[in-house]
Design a protein around this motif. Structure first.
Motif, PDB file in Angstrom:
ATOM      1  N   SER A  46     -34.534  41.047  20.983  1.00  0.00           N
ATOM      2  CA  SER A  46     -34.467  41.249  22.476  1.00  0.00           C
ATOM      3  C   SER A  46     -34.774  42.616  22.952  1.00  0.00           C
ATOM      4  O   SER A  46     -34.433  43.460  22.154  1.00  0.00           O
ATOM      5  N   PRO A  47     -35.482  42.735  23.956  1.00  0.00           N
ATOM      6  CA  PRO A  47     -35.549  44.151  24.741  1.00  0.00           C
ATOM      7  C   PRO A  47     -34.168  44.700  24.635  1.00  0.00           C
ATOM      8  O   PRO A  47     -33.224  44.135  25.168  1.00  0.00           O
ATOM      9  N   GLY A  48     -34.171  46.185  24.203  1.00  0.00           N
ATOM     10  CA  GLY A  48     -32.752  46.782  24.215  1.00  0.00           C
ATOM     11  C   GLY A  48     -31.699  46.561  23.147  1.00  0.00           C
ATOM     12  O   GLY A  48     -30.694  47.081  23.507  1.00  0.00           O
ATOM     13  N   ALA A  49     -32.184  45.535  22.185  1.00  0.00           N
ATOM     14  CA  ALA A  49     -31.286  45.152  21.491  1.00  0.00           C
ATOM     15  C   ALA A  49     -30.960  46.443  20.436  1.00  0.00           C
ATOM     16  O   ALA A  49     -29.757  46.365  19.585  1.00  0.00           O
ATOM     17  N   GLY A  50     -31.629  47.212  20.357  1.00  0.00           N
ATOM     18  CA  GLY A  50     -31.112  48.463  19.629  1.00  0.00           C
ATOM     19  C   GLY A  50     -32.351  48.569  18.181  1.00  0.00           C
ATOM     20  O   GLY A  50     -32.030  49.162  17.476  1.00  0.00           O
ATOM     21  N   LYS A  51     -33.153  48.038  18.417  1.00  0.00           N
ATOM     22  CA  LYS A  51     -34.354  47.995  17.227  1.00  0.00           C
ATOM     23  C   LYS A  51     -34.778  49.382  17.048  1.00  0.00           C
ATOM     24  O   LYS A  51     -34.791  49.842  15.814  1.00  0.00           O
ATOM     25  N   SER A  52     -35.019  50.064  17.847  1.00  0.00           N
ATOM     26  CA  SER A  52     -35.680  51.538  17.802  1.00  0.00           C
ATOM     27  C   SER A  52     -34.547  52.380  16.995  1.00  0.00           C
ATOM     28  O   SER A  52     -34.606  53.191  15.987  1.00  0.00           O
ATOM     29  N   SER A  53     -33.282  52.321  17.472  1.00  0.00           N
ATOM     30  CA  SER A  53     -32.129  53.053  17.129  1.00  0.00           C
ATOM     31  C   SER A  53     -31.817  52.641  15.868  1.00  0.00           C
ATOM     32  O   SER A  53     -31.502  53.607  14.884  1.00  0.00           O
TER      33      SER A  53
ATOM     34  N   GLU B  10     -41.703  47.298  14.104  1.00  0.00           N
ATOM     35  CA  GLU B  10     -40.717  47.054  15.136  1.00  0.00           C
ATOM     36  C   GLU B  10     -41.520  46.118  16.196  1.00  0.00           C
ATOM     37  O   GLU B  10     -42.616  46.646  16.601  1.00  0.00           O
TER      38      GLU B  10
ATOM     39  N   VAL C  32     -40.922  43.448  19.776  1.00  0.00           N
ATOM     40  CA  VAL C  32     -40.006  42.766  20.816  1.00  0.00           C
ATOM     41  C   VAL C  32     -40.269  41.214  20.541  1.00  0.00           C
ATOM     42  O   VAL C  32     -41.410  40.964  20.610  1.00  0.00           O
TER      43      VAL C  32
ATOM     44  N   ASN D 121     -26.107  44.085  15.800  1.00  0.00           N
ATOM     45  CA  ASN D 121     -26.353  45.195  16.152  1.00  0.00           C
ATOM     46  C   ASN D 121     -25.301  45.713  17.328  1.00  0.00           C
ATOM     47  O   ASN D 121     -24.966  44.643  17.811  1.00  0.00           O
ATOM     48  N   LYS D 122     -24.869  46.663  17.691  1.00  0.00           N
ATOM     49  CA  LYS D 122     -23.841  47.033  18.551  1.00  0.00           C
ATOM     50  C   LYS D 122     -22.460  46.270  18.389  1.00  0.00           C
ATOM     51  O   LYS D 122     -21.794  45.901  19.248  1.00  0.00           O
TER      52      LYS D 122
ATOM     53  N   ASP E 274     -19.949  47.704  17.763  1.00  0.00           N
ATOM     54  CA  ASP E 274     -18.826  48.354  18.333  1.00  0.00           C
ATOM     55  C   ASP E 274     -18.241  47.795  19.662  1.00  0.00           C
ATOM     56  O   ASP E 274     -17.184  48.024  20.123  1.00  0.00           O
TER      57      ASP E 274
ATOM     58  N   ILE F  46     -23.838  49.446  13.362  1.00  0.00           N
ATOM     59  CA  ILE F  46     -23.708  50.027  14.798  1.00  0.00           C
ATOM     60  C   ILE F  46     -24.794  51.394  14.655  1.00  0.00           C
ATOM     61  O   ILE F  46     -24.542  52.433  14.070  1.00  0.00           O
ATOM     62  N   SER F  47     -25.799  51.051  15.484  1.00  0.00           N
ATOM     63  CA  SER F  47     -26.929  52.069  14.937  1.00  0.00           C
ATOM     64  C   SER F  47     -26.573  53.417  15.708  1.00  0.00           C
ATOM     65  O   SER F  47     -26.938  54.585  15.168  1.00  0.00           O
ATOM     66  N   THR F  48     -25.936  53.369  16.739  1.00  0.00           N
ATOM     67  CA  THR F  48     -25.187  54.739  17.358  1.00  0.00           C
ATOM     68  C   THR F  48     -24.540  55.455  16.539  1.00  0.00           C
ATOM     69  O   THR F  48     -24.240  56.539  16.691  1.00  0.00           O
TER      70      THR F  48
HETATM   71  N1  LIG Z   1     -22.977  50.683  21.802  1.00  0.00           N
HETATM   72  C1  LIG Z   1     -24.193  50.541  21.026  1.00  0.00           C
HETATM   73  N2  LIG Z   1     -25.223  50.948  21.776  1.00  0.00           N
HETATM   74  C2  LIG Z   1     -26.275  50.831  21.083  1.00  0.00           C
HETATM   75  C3  LIG Z   1     -26.402  50.430  19.686  1.00  0.00           C
HETATM   76  N3  LIG Z   1     -27.428  50.687  18.968  1.00  0.00           N
HETATM   77  C4  LIG Z   1     -28.426  51.004  20.093  1.00  0.00           C
HETATM   78  N4  LIG Z   1     -27.548  51.041  21.215  1.00  0.00           N
HETATM   79  C5  LIG Z   1     -28.230  51.651  22.632  1.00  0.00           C
HETATM   80  O1  LIG Z   1     -28.845  50.446  23.272  1.00  0.00           O
HETATM   81  C6  LIG Z   1     -29.993  50.901  24.110  1.00  0.00           C
HETATM   82  C7  LIG Z   1     -31.330  50.253  23.642  1.00  0.00           C
HETATM   83  O2  LIG Z   1     -31.478  50.940  22.312  1.00  0.00           O
HETATM   84  P1  LIG Z   1     -33.105  50.881  21.640  1.00  0.00           P
HETATM   85  O3  LIG Z   1     -32.900  51.430  19.974  1.00  0.00           O
HETATM   86  O4  LIG Z   1     -34.148  51.637  22.522  1.00  0.00           O
HETATM   87  O5  LIG Z   1     -33.290  49.320  21.548  1.00  0.00           O
HETATM   88  P2  LIG Z   1     -34.787  48.577  21.461  1.00  0.00           P
HETATM   89  O6  LIG Z   1     -34.335  47.089  20.848  1.00  0.00           O
HETATM   90  O7  LIG Z   1     -35.513  49.567  20.496  1.00  0.00           O
HETATM   91  O8  LIG Z   1     -35.408  48.475  22.902  1.00  0.00           O
HETATM   92  P3  LIG Z   1     -36.826  47.872  23.305  1.00  0.00           P
HETATM   93  O9  LIG Z   1     -37.879  48.684  22.329  1.00  0.00           O
HETATM   94  O10 LIG Z   1     -37.064  48.677  24.689  1.00  0.00           O
HETATM   95  O11 LIG Z   1     -37.016  46.625  23.284  1.00  0.00           O
HETATM   96  C8  LIG Z   1     -29.903  52.556  23.626  1.00  0.00           C
HETATM   97  O12 LIG Z   1     -29.483  53.119  24.944  1.00  0.00           O
HETATM   98  C9  LIG Z   1     -28.996  52.783  22.563  1.00  0.00           C
HETATM   99  O13 LIG Z   1     -28.294  54.052  22.457  1.00  0.00           O
HETATM  100  C10 LIG Z   1     -25.022  50.346  18.777  1.00  0.00           C
HETATM  101  O14 LIG Z   1     -25.052  50.039  17.875  1.00  0.00           O
HETATM  102  N5  LIG Z   1     -24.014  50.375  19.701  1.00  0.00           N
END
Ligand SMILES: Nc1nc2c(ncn2[C@@H]2O[C@H](COP(=O)(O)OP(=O)(O)OP(=O)(O)O)[C@@H](O)[C@H]2O)c(=O)[nH]1
Ligand SMILES: [Mg+2]
Length: 312
Positions: free
Chosen positions: A52-59, A143, A145, A190-191, A193, A224-226
């Motif tokens: 899903s969007p924002g799931a953290g794929k890019s991170s 990557e 969505v 992912n996430k 944490d 935990i990508s961050t």
């Molecule tokens: N707490 C937490 N936040 C995370 C983690 N991984 C990513 N994030 C946060 O989630 C948000 C979205 O991360 P992206 O990597 O942009 O997610 P995405 O899935 O690539 O988003 P789209 O390409 O827009 O669909 C960012 O603010 C990241 O910092 C994690 O493991 N833990």
């Protein structure tokens, strides 16, 4: 051999970028180029990351890149962005996040625009993956969505698909409804944490009890990508999946099924290009387009038949 293919074989990164632009634009040269590219393909592992969007794929990809480089593997990343074809916003966001890798010659990052690509986004993505493979990257990450049919199509072109889920987000249900669960070769929580990991994990386990996957049971990996956590385990699961594909011949099966679809796609594309060429040379036909009440079925049928007759 097409000059670009030759340069790609010599690991010329500008030629690689140029080739992908030709693919995106459905340039006429594309088919000859791709045929040569095909002949120099190597053995990259094609990995799709969806969710899903924002799931953290890019991170996640960013961290995986770092990990893979540490293992001395070279990596190409193709970010497909079907949701915002005109904005470029996602592209910029991804660029900043993946920025630290830009000076590394073992890495290539490219965003693909949809731009109504003739053979569809999946087609263009597959061709781009192949070009990266011919260049000699060890791993090609894609990557996308995971929101609809085109993503499902794209995931059919990779060897291994990781589905990124996040705890307490409710995306499992959505993804389940969209029929995307089935394409997962591994589940990535992912996430990890955030609270709700255990619940998500047991939901996935229940899902697998119900569907009883045959042969390969998708592992559940936590990341935990961050904080760059879980990358080694993630890549190990990806590698095991690839080994499974080889050992069981499932990989060859997948590629065989793909071959047929691909040939049909390419035929459709060739015919379209030819017929369109004929129409665009004919002012009378072009005039017919000026009549908003014209019957599109009739026009298409008669012009296609005319083209067939001409070839006889
Ligand atoms: N707490 C937490 N936040 C995370 C983690 N991984 C990513 N994030 C946060 O989630 C948000 C979205 O991360 P992206 O990597 O942009 O997610 P995405 O899935 O690539 O988003 P789209 O390409 O827009 O669909 C960012 O603010 C990241 O910092 C994690 O493991 N833990
Ligand atoms: Mg992203």
């Amino acid at each position: 051999m097409h000059p670009l293919a030759e340069r790609i074989q010599k690991q010329d990164m500008r030629a690689l970028a140029r080739a992908i632009t030709l693919i995106e634009n459905d340039d006429e040269e594309k088919l000859t180029l791709m045929s040569d590219v095909f002949s120099i393909q190597k053995q990259a592992h094609y990995i799709g990351i969806t969710g899903s969007p924002g799931a953290g794929k890019s991170s996640l990809i960013n961290q995986l890149l770092t990990y893979l480089r540490q293992q001395d593997l070279t990596v190409a990343v193709i970010a497909v962005d079907p949701t915002s074809p005109f904005s470029g916003g996602a592209l910029l966001g991804d660029r900043t996040r993946m920025n630290q890798h830009f000076l590394d010659p073992g890495i290539f990052i490219r965003s693909m625009a949809t731009r109504g690509s003739l053979g569809g986004l999946a087609r263009a993505t597959k061709d781009s993956i192949r070009v990266c493979d011919a260049y000699g990257f060890d791993v090609v990450l894609v990557e996308t969505v995971g929101v609809g049919q085109s993503e499902l199509d794209i995931m059919k072109v990779v060897d291994t698909t990781g589905l990124v889920l996040t705890p307490n987000s409710g995306d499992v249900l959505q993804i389940f409804k969209a029929g995307i669960m089935e394409i997962a070769d591994l589940f990535i929580i992912n996430k990890a944490d955030l609270p709700g990991v255990r619940k998500l994990k047991s939901t996935l386990e229940e899902y697998m009890m119900i569907v009883q996957p045959e042969g390969w049971e998708p592992p559940i990996v936590q990341t935990i990508s961050t904080e760059a956590k879980g990358m080694a385990e993630l890549y190990e699961s990806m590698k095991s999946h690839r080994e499974f594909l080889y050992e069981t011949n499932k990989g060859a099966e997948r590629r065989k099924q793909q071959l047929q679809l691909e040939v049909y796609d390419l035929i459709r594309e060739e015919i379209w290009r030819e017929v369109k060429g004929e129409i665009e040379k004919d002012t009378q036909k072009l005039e017919a387009f000026q009549n908003p009440d014209a019957d599109p079925y009739e026009l298409a049928r008669s012009w296609f038949r005319e083209w067939v007759r001409k070839g006889e």
